[in-house]
Write a protein that holds these residues in place. Structure first.
Motif, mmCIF file in Angstrom:
data_model
loop_
_atom_site.group_PDB
_atom_site.id
_atom_site.type_symbol
_atom_site.label_atom_id
_atom_site.label_comp_id
_atom_site.label_asym_id
_atom_site.label_seq_id
_atom_site.Cartn_x
_atom_site.Cartn_y
_atom_site.Cartn_z
ATOM 1 N N HIS A 120 -39.261 -4.944 32.897
ATOM 2 C CA HIS A 120 -40.404 -4.463 32.108
ATOM 3 C C HIS A 120 -39.943 -3.800 30.816
ATOM 4 C CE1 HIS A 120 -42.609 -3.945 36.230
ATOM 5 N NE2 HIS A 120 -42.474 -5.203 35.882
ATOM 6 N N ALA A 121 -38.952 -2.910 30.930
ATOM 7 C CA ALA A 121 -38.496 -2.174 29.749
ATOM 8 C C ALA A 121 -37.851 -3.103 28.728
ATOM 9 C CB ALA A 121 -37.516 -1.077 30.170
ATOM 10 N N ALA A 122 -37.022 -4.039 29.201
ATOM 11 C CA ALA A 122 -36.346 -4.959 28.275
ATOM 12 C C ALA A 122 -37.346 -5.890 27.597
ATOM 13 C CB ALA A 122 -35.294 -5.777 29.032
ATOM 14 N N SER A 123 -38.258 -6.470 28.366
ATOM 15 C CA SER A 123 -39.215 -7.423 27.788
ATOM 16 C C SER A 123 -40.197 -6.728 26.854
ATOM 17 C CB SER A 123 -39.964 -8.169 28.901
ATOM 18 O OG SER A 123 -40.737 -7.272 29.675
ATOM 19 N N ASP A 124 -40.687 -5.543 27.255
ATOM 20 C CA ASP A 124 -41.625 -4.824 26.387
ATOM 21 C C ASP A 124 -40.950 -4.405 25.088
ATOM 22 O OD1 ASP A 124 -43.493 -5.110 28.348
ATOM 23 O OD2 ASP A 124 -43.445 -3.032 29.031
ATOM 24 N N THR A 125 -39.671 -4.028 25.170
ATOM 25 C CA THR A 125 -38.927 -3.640 23.969
ATOM 26 C C THR A 125 -38.821 -4.807 22.995
ATOM 27 O OG1 THR A 125 -37.626 -1.978 25.154
ATOM 28 C CG2 THR A 125 -36.704 -2.816 23.093
ATOM 29 N N LEU A 126 -38.413 -5.959 23.488
ATOM 30 C CA LEU A 126 -38.242 -7.120 22.614
ATOM 31 C C LEU A 126 -39.562 -7.586 22.028
ATOM 32 C CD1 LEU A 126 -35.639 -9.170 24.718
ATOM 33 C CD2 LEU A 126 -35.240 -8.056 22.521
ATOM 34 N N SER A 127 -40.597 -7.690 22.860
ATOM 35 C CA SER A 127 -41.875 -8.209 22.354
ATOM 36 C C SER A 127 -42.533 -7.239 21.374
ATOM 37 C CB SER A 127 -42.819 -8.520 23.522
ATOM 38 O OG SER A 127 -43.077 -7.354 24.280
ATOM 39 N N GLU A 128 -42.440 -5.941 21.669
ATOM 40 C CA GLU A 128 -43.064 -4.945 20.792
ATOM 41 C C GLU A 128 -42.387 -4.893 19.425
ATOM 42 O OE1 GLU A 128 -42.945 -0.173 20.788
ATOM 43 O OE2 GLU A 128 -44.001 -1.016 22.520
ATOM 44 N N LEU A 129 -41.059 -4.875 19.412
ATOM 45 C CA LEU A 129 -40.341 -4.797 18.138
ATOM 46 C C LEU A 129 -40.460 -6.096 17.348
ATOM 47 C CD1 LEU A 129 -37.109 -2.853 19.171
ATOM 48 C CD2 LEU A 129 -39.075 -2.003 17.895
ATOM 49 N N ALA A 130 -40.418 -7.241 18.038
ATOM 50 C CA ALA A 130 -40.535 -8.524 17.332
ATOM 51 C C ALA A 130 -41.903 -8.677 16.688
ATOM 52 C CB ALA A 130 -40.275 -9.673 18.303
ATOM 53 N N ALA A 131 -42.937 -8.113 17.326
ATOM 54 C CA ALA A 131 -44.296 -8.219 16.786
ATOM 55 C C ALA A 131 -44.520 -7.296 15.596
ATOM 56 C CB ALA A 131 -45.314 -7.909 17.882
ATOM 57 N N ASP A 132 -43.642 -6.311 15.408
ATOM 58 C CA ASP A 132 -43.756 -5.374 14.284
ATOM 59 C C ASP A 132 -43.391 -6.090 12.982
ATOM 60 O OD1 ASP A 132 -43.508 -3.293 12.423
ATOM 61 O OD2 ASP A 132 -42.786 -1.892 13.948
ATOM 62 N N ILE A 140 -42.137 -13.991 20.002
ATOM 63 C CA ILE A 140 -40.876 -14.698 20.257
ATOM 64 C C ILE A 140 -40.814 -15.144 21.722
ATOM 65 C CG2 ILE A 140 -39.619 -13.464 18.459
ATOM 66 C CD1 ILE A 140 -38.395 -11.730 20.717
ATOM 67 N N GLY A 141 -39.736 -15.816 22.080
ATOM 68 C CA GLY A 141 -39.521 -16.229 23.465
ATOM 69 C C GLY A 141 -38.138 -15.803 23.932
ATOM 70 N N TYR A 142 -38.013 -15.498 25.229
ATOM 71 C CA TYR A 142 -36.712 -15.085 25.751
ATOM 72 C C TYR A 142 -36.681 -15.242 27.264
ATOM 73 C CZ TYR A 142 -39.631 -10.866 25.823
ATOM 74 O OH TYR A 142 -40.667 -10.005 25.970
ATOM 75 N N ILE A 143 -35.483 -15.372 27.775
ATOM 76 C CA ILE A 143 -35.242 -15.471 29.212
ATOM 77 C C ILE A 143 -34.424 -14.264 29.634
ATOM 78 C CG2 ILE A 143 -34.191 -16.848 31.068
ATOM 79 C CD1 ILE A 143 -34.478 -19.293 29.256
ATOM 80 N N CYS A 144 -34.848 -13.560 30.677
ATOM 81 C CA CYS A 144 -34.127 -12.396 31.189
ATOM 82 C C CYS A 144 -33.509 -12.711 32.548
ATOM 83 C CB CYS A 144 -35.054 -11.194 31.313
ATOM 84 S SG CYS A 144 -35.585 -10.498 29.732
ATOM 85 N N ILE A 145 -32.253 -12.340 32.716
ATOM 86 C CA ILE A 145 -31.506 -12.611 33.946
ATOM 87 C C ILE A 145 -30.872 -11.308 34.414
ATOM 88 C CG2 ILE A 145 -29.671 -13.995 35.008
ATOM 89 C CD1 ILE A 145 -30.059 -15.678 32.193
ATOM 90 N N LEU A 146 -31.121 -10.926 35.647
ATOM 91 C CA LEU A 146 -30.562 -9.691 36.194
ATOM 92 C C LEU A 146 -29.194 -9.934 36.800
ATOM 93 C CD1 LEU A 146 -30.907 -6.679 37.143
ATOM 94 C CD2 LEU A 146 -31.777 -7.638 39.295
ATOM 95 N N HIS A 147 -28.212 -9.132 36.400
ATOM 96 C CA HIS A 147 -26.923 -9.037 37.077
ATOM 97 C C HIS A 147 -26.759 -7.600 37.548
ATOM 98 C CE1 HIS A 147 -24.781 -12.736 35.084
ATOM 99 N NE2 HIS A 147 -25.831 -13.054 35.811
#
Length: 391
Positions: A120-132, A140-147
């Protein structure tokens, strides 16, 4: 020391003693059972016979567990190939989101909640800043992978994000910054920290968190608040790697991260009656490889730390690459950019055809004479799997 050994061999030797002295979750117990019994006949056996020479072939079924080192290659190839149809000839970046190690005990005690909070934190950060509009002003589009591991199999939860470096504005026009990443890392750090900590505090206030083992002291309000202050004071360190060199490099790179597990068989260097030796990168010494020897039970403990919760989705798609959007919006982006569509090579192919294409091996032909192999009737050769031995 036995040098030709695998993770399965390590589990066969040390798991029973580990199980008798440690608390194990149902998900961990199931993963251990799968690893120990993969390709042994416990999950069934397929027997085929050559029509020409009568040669019999026996194939033991795999467990298909996502934590099994022997079962990742085939799913990885199919998944990466399917992503070909979503790739654009546009900039892509690799961003890594990490959290302070002080949070690790609480995250491990609340994996399902706090792993989800990472997404949630990573995706919200990217989408919010990219929309600014100050940065890009697009979707934008992105894929998140947990390690959840470091090189030594220590507990180190982090998110790898493969980020499309451009997107569509409100008028469906394409915008990007070329090979320059469009977001400042320090801003990402502050926004990500704020969003993660806000959700963590909300979970605490709603009594959704549990505190086991080394996380037990944080049941106390003042100790928990002190932890929050320490984390707020720290500089959270996300980082962005260099942009990918073309769409094909993105496809190849995805395979390195999507279906990886904590450690692979090739890193196991040896095993004795009581220890396991494996190779790991020493990041304090320029990332050089070194060998580490630990007890067999400690190896099992570290490995099982990284078994994800039941049905937890480790690979998630957002924005233009989400399932809801990509069919229309990726096509629109491709038309605007004038780039070609990368076609899936494995789509609609059955397993023998995929194996033939990827590994140049025809499993439908006899290895002795080249004749046609036919399967024997199921009732003649199928061995019923053993129970999963779950509590």
């Amino acid at each position: 020391m036995s040098k030709d050994c695998t993770i399965q061999d390590v589990f066969h030797r040390f798991y029973s003693s580990f199980e008798s002295t440690h608390s194990i979750s149902p998900a961990q117990r199931k993963a251990a059972y799968h690893i120990m019994n993969c390709k042994t006949g416990a999950f069934g056996v397929n027997v085929s016979v050559c029509e020409d020479c009568g040669c019999i072939s026996v194939h033991y079924n795999s467990c298909r567990d996502r934590c099994c080192p022997m079962c990742q290659e085939f799913p990885k190839e199919k998944w990466v190939d399917a992503r070909r149809e979503d790739i654009l000839d546009a900039p892509y970046f690799h961003v890594v989101f990490t959290v302070p190690e002080e949070l690790n005990p609480i995250i491990y005690s609340n994996q399902k909640f706090l792993y989800a909070t990472l997404y949630h934190a990573a995706s919200d950060t990217l989408s919010e800043l990219a929309a600014d509009s100050k940065y890009l002003g697009t979707d934008i589009g992105y894929i998140c992978i947990l390690h959840t591991w470091g090189s030594t199999m220590n507990f180190h939860p982090h998110i790898h994000a493969i980020v499309l470096g451009g997107g569509l504005d409100v008028k469906n026009h394409w915008k990007d910054n070329g090979k320059e990443f469009f977001l400042p890392i320090k801003v990402i750090s502050k926004i990500f920290r704020g969003k993660y900590m806000a959700e963590l505090k909300l979970l605490w206030e709603n009594d959704r968190l549990e505190f086991h083992g080394s996380a037990a002291p944080y049941k106390n309000y003042y100790t928990f608040k002190e932890l929050l202050n320490i984390c707020y004071a720290k500089e959270w360190i996300p980082y962005c790697k260099k942009p990918f060199d073309g769409a094909e490099s993105v496809i190849r790179y995805l395979g390195k991260y999507t279906h990886r597990i904590a450690i692979s068989n090739y890193r196991i260097k040896g095993m004795t009656e009581s220890t396991v030796t494996f190779s790991a990168k020493d990041y304090k010494n320029q990332g050089l490889w070194k060998e580490i020897t630990i007890s067999g039970e400690e190896f099992i403990r570290r490995f099982l730390m990284h078994v994800p919760p039941k049905r937890f989705v480790r690979i998630r798609h957002y924005g233009l690459l989400s399932s809801r959007n990509k069919k229309k919006k990726i096509t629109l982006c491709r038309n605007i950019l004038g780039c070609k569509k990368y076609i899936s090579k494995l789509k609609d192919m059955d397993a023998p055809a995929i194996i033939r294409l990827l590994y140049n091996k025809d499993i439908c032909k006899c290895s002795s004479c080249g004749g046609k192999i036919i399967p024997l009737p199921t009732e003649q050769h199928f061995i019923k799997p053993k129970p999963h031995m779950l509590c």
